[in-house]
Scaffold this motif. Structure first.
Motif, PDB file in Angstrom:
ATOM      1  N   LEU A   1       0.850  -1.192   0.000  1.00  0.00           N
ATOM      2  CA  LEU A   1       0.000   0.000   0.000  1.00  0.00           C
ATOM      3  C   LEU A   1       0.884   1.240   0.000  1.00  0.00           C
ATOM      4  N   ALA A   2       0.553   2.189  -0.847  1.00  0.00           N
ATOM      5  CA  ALA A   2       1.270   3.464  -0.882  1.00  0.00           C
ATOM      6  C   ALA A   2       0.381   4.531  -0.252  1.00  0.00           C
ATOM      7  N   LEU A   3       0.885   5.178   0.778  1.00  0.00           N
ATOM      8  CA  LEU A   3       0.149   6.247   1.450  1.00  0.00           C
ATOM      9  C   LEU A   3       0.548   7.572   0.820  1.00  0.00           C
ATOM     10  N   SER A   4      -0.434   8.393   0.485  1.00  0.00           N
ATOM     11  CA  SER A   4      -0.122   9.637  -0.216  1.00  0.00           C
ATOM     12  C   SER A   4      -0.780  10.841   0.439  1.00  0.00           C
ATOM     13  N   VAL A   5      -0.222  11.989   0.132  1.00  0.00           N
ATOM     14  CA  VAL A   5      -0.735  13.267   0.623  1.00  0.00           C
ATOM     15  C   VAL A   5      -0.644  14.276  -0.512  1.00  0.00           C
ATOM     16  N   LEU A   6      -1.649  15.146  -0.609  1.00  0.00           N
ATOM     17  CA  LEU A   6      -1.683  16.190  -1.628  1.00  0.00           C
ATOM     18  C   LEU A   6      -1.437  17.547  -0.977  1.00  0.00           C
ATOM     19  N   THR A   7      -0.606  18.370  -1.620  1.00  0.00           N
ATOM     20  CA  THR A   7      -0.309  19.689  -1.076  1.00  0.00           C
ATOM     21  C   THR A   7      -0.097  20.708  -2.182  1.00  0.00           C
ATOM     22  N   ALA A   8      -0.164  21.986  -1.781  1.00  0.00           N
ATOM     23  CA  ALA A   8       0.165  23.076  -2.695  1.00  0.00           C
ATOM     24  C   ALA A   8       0.621  24.275  -1.867  1.00  0.00           C
TER      25      ALA A   8
ATOM     26  N   LYS B   1      -3.970  35.738  -9.257  1.00  0.00           N
ATOM     27  CA  LYS B   1      -5.392  35.754  -9.602  1.00  0.00           C
ATOM     28  C   LYS B   1      -5.738  34.723 -10.687  1.00  0.00           C
ATOM     29  N   GLU B   2      -5.100  33.556 -10.589  1.00  0.00           N
ATOM     30  CA  GLU B   2      -5.404  32.455 -11.500  1.00  0.00           C
ATOM     31  C   GLU B   2      -6.658  31.727 -11.024  1.00  0.00           C
ATOM     32  N   ALA B   3      -7.315  31.031 -11.934  1.00  0.00           N
ATOM     33  CA  ALA B   3      -8.602  30.412 -11.635  1.00  0.00           C
ATOM     34  C   ALA B   3      -8.493  29.228 -10.683  1.00  0.00           C
ATOM     35  N   ASP B   4      -7.405  28.488 -10.743  1.00  0.00           N
ATOM     36  CA  ASP B   4      -7.256  27.288  -9.920  1.00  0.00           C
ATOM     37  C   ASP B   4      -5.779  26.932  -9.871  1.00  0.00           C
ATOM     38  N   TYR B   5      -5.465  25.848  -9.191  1.00  0.00           N
ATOM     39  CA  TYR B   5      -4.074  25.441  -9.013  1.00  0.00           C
ATOM     40  C   TYR B   5      -3.992  23.922  -8.936  1.00  0.00           C
ATOM     41  N   GLY B   6      -2.830  23.386  -9.286  1.00  0.00           N
ATOM     42  CA  GLY B   6      -2.625  21.950  -9.206  1.00  0.00           C
ATOM     43  C   GLY B   6      -2.217  21.523  -7.809  1.00  0.00           C
ATOM     44  N   ARG B   7      -2.248  20.222  -7.581  1.00  0.00           N
ATOM     45  CA  ARG B   7      -1.841  19.658  -6.301  1.00  0.00           C
ATOM     46  C   ARG B   7      -0.670  18.703  -6.499  1.00  0.00           C
ATOM     47  N   LEU B   8       0.358  18.915  -5.697  1.00  0.00           N
ATOM     48  CA  LEU B   8       1.511  18.015  -5.687  1.00  0.00           C
ATOM     49  C   LEU B   8       1.179  16.773  -4.885  1.00  0.00           C
ATOM     50  N   ILE B   9       1.852  15.679  -5.194  1.00  0.00           N
ATOM     51  CA  ILE B   9       1.645  14.443  -4.443  1.00  0.00           C
ATOM     52  C   ILE B   9       2.968  13.976  -3.838  1.00  0.00           C
ATOM     53  N   ALA B  10       2.878  13.449  -2.637  1.00  0.00           N
ATOM     54  CA  ALA B  10       4.007  12.774  -1.983  1.00  0.00           C
ATOM     55  C   ALA B  10       3.483  11.422  -1.516  1.00  0.00           C
ATOM     56  N   ALA B  11       4.313  10.395  -1.571  1.00  0.00           N
ATOM     57  CA  ALA B  11       3.832   9.055  -1.212  1.00  0.00           C
ATOM     58  C   ALA B  11       4.971   8.186  -0.715  1.00  0.00           C
ATOM     59  N   ILE B  12       4.597   7.174   0.065  1.00  0.00           N
ATOM     60  CA  ILE B  12       5.562   6.200   0.592  1.00  0.00           C
ATOM     61  C   ILE B  12       4.876   4.850   0.687  1.00  0.00           C
TER      62      ILE B  12
END
Length: 251
Positions: free
Chosen positions: A98-105, A238-249
């Motif tokens: 199992l890979a546990l992940s987290v999303l951040t920006a 003032k951009e409409a949205d943003y991406g999310r980075l992922i980290a996992a182990i």
């Protein structure tokens, strides 16, 4: 483009990584490896990006476990790949595969491991979660699976740095009312705004809790738009949205 994956010697030989935005299929403001299903990016493109991450970790996409992150101190213990993302801000497991992940920006992605016990964790630690104890709760949940915090190591991945994290006095007051000594994580006293050192605060909380070793990769999400998504930078532009980075182990 090949995925760019930041790793740490203290987490090796476990398969893990703090993924930058390079190597993804998204375009526009999401250009690169946007792994956030909560963004307004095309869902099928986000799925492609997540498939690439899972493949790089050697797991099926269904085994790349994510959370419905709510800036809390809630920790979920994972025994098997869930059908739905749990509402939590940290995950722990002792199950191989199992890979546990987290999303951040801008918030802190924190990966944990007790190599000897075979227990891992992943936490999403913005200022609210860190202040409310998500990092300490992750250590406690790992111990319930047999980990020892003295053996446990943790790495804070790319997040917003102090020089880019301007906050108001009400923010400062929330930390000082919790513990007066928290003033050391702020600079710029006397002005209208201050700068908060989020990764230093995260390291402090883990070290005070008795973790064996904790470090920050020293990458600032705000200051490097070519490699990292940033909520605050997007807001300033003032951009409409943003991406999310992922980290996992994974074990």
């Amino acid at each position: 483009m090949t995925l760019e994956i930041l790793t740490s010697d203290i987490l090796s030989p476990l398969r893990h990584g703090f993924f930058t935005r390079r190597g993804g299929a998204s375009s526009g403001v999401f250009e690169g490896l946007n792994c956030g299903p909560g963004s307004s990016d095309q869902s099928e493109i986000v799925a492609i990006n997540r498939d690439r991450v899972a493949t790089s970790l050697g797991v099926a996409t269904a085994e790349l476990v994510s959370m419905n992150q709510v800036h809390s101190a809630e920790v979920e213990t994972i025994d098997a790949a869930p059908g739905q993302a749990p509402k939590a801000d940290a995950l722990v497991t002792d199950r191989p595969g199992l890979a546990l992940s987290v999303l951040t920006a801008d918030c802190q992605p924190v990966l944990f491991a007790d190599h000897e016990a075979g227990v891992i964790g992943a936490a999403h630690a913005g200022w609210r979660g860190a202040l409310s104890g998500v990092l300490e709760q992750t250590l406690q949940s790992m111990e319930k699976l047999g980990a020892d915090r003295v053996r446990t190591v943790a790495v804070i991945g790319p997040c917003i740095s102090q020089r880019a994290y301007e906050v108001g006095w009400e923010f400062y007051d929330a930390f000082i009312s919790e513990e007066p000594e928290n003033k050391r994580f702020f600079s710029g006293e006397g002005g209208e705004k201050l700068q908060f050192d989020l990764p230093a605060f995260g390291l402090h909380r883990m070290r005070r809790a008795g973790i064996g070793q904790a470090i920050w990769t020293r990458h600032c999400t705000y200051s490097d738009p070519e490699r990292f998504f940033s909520f605050r930078r997007t807001t300033h532009r003032k951009e409409a949205d943003y991406g999310r980075l992922i980290a996992a182990i994974r074990l």
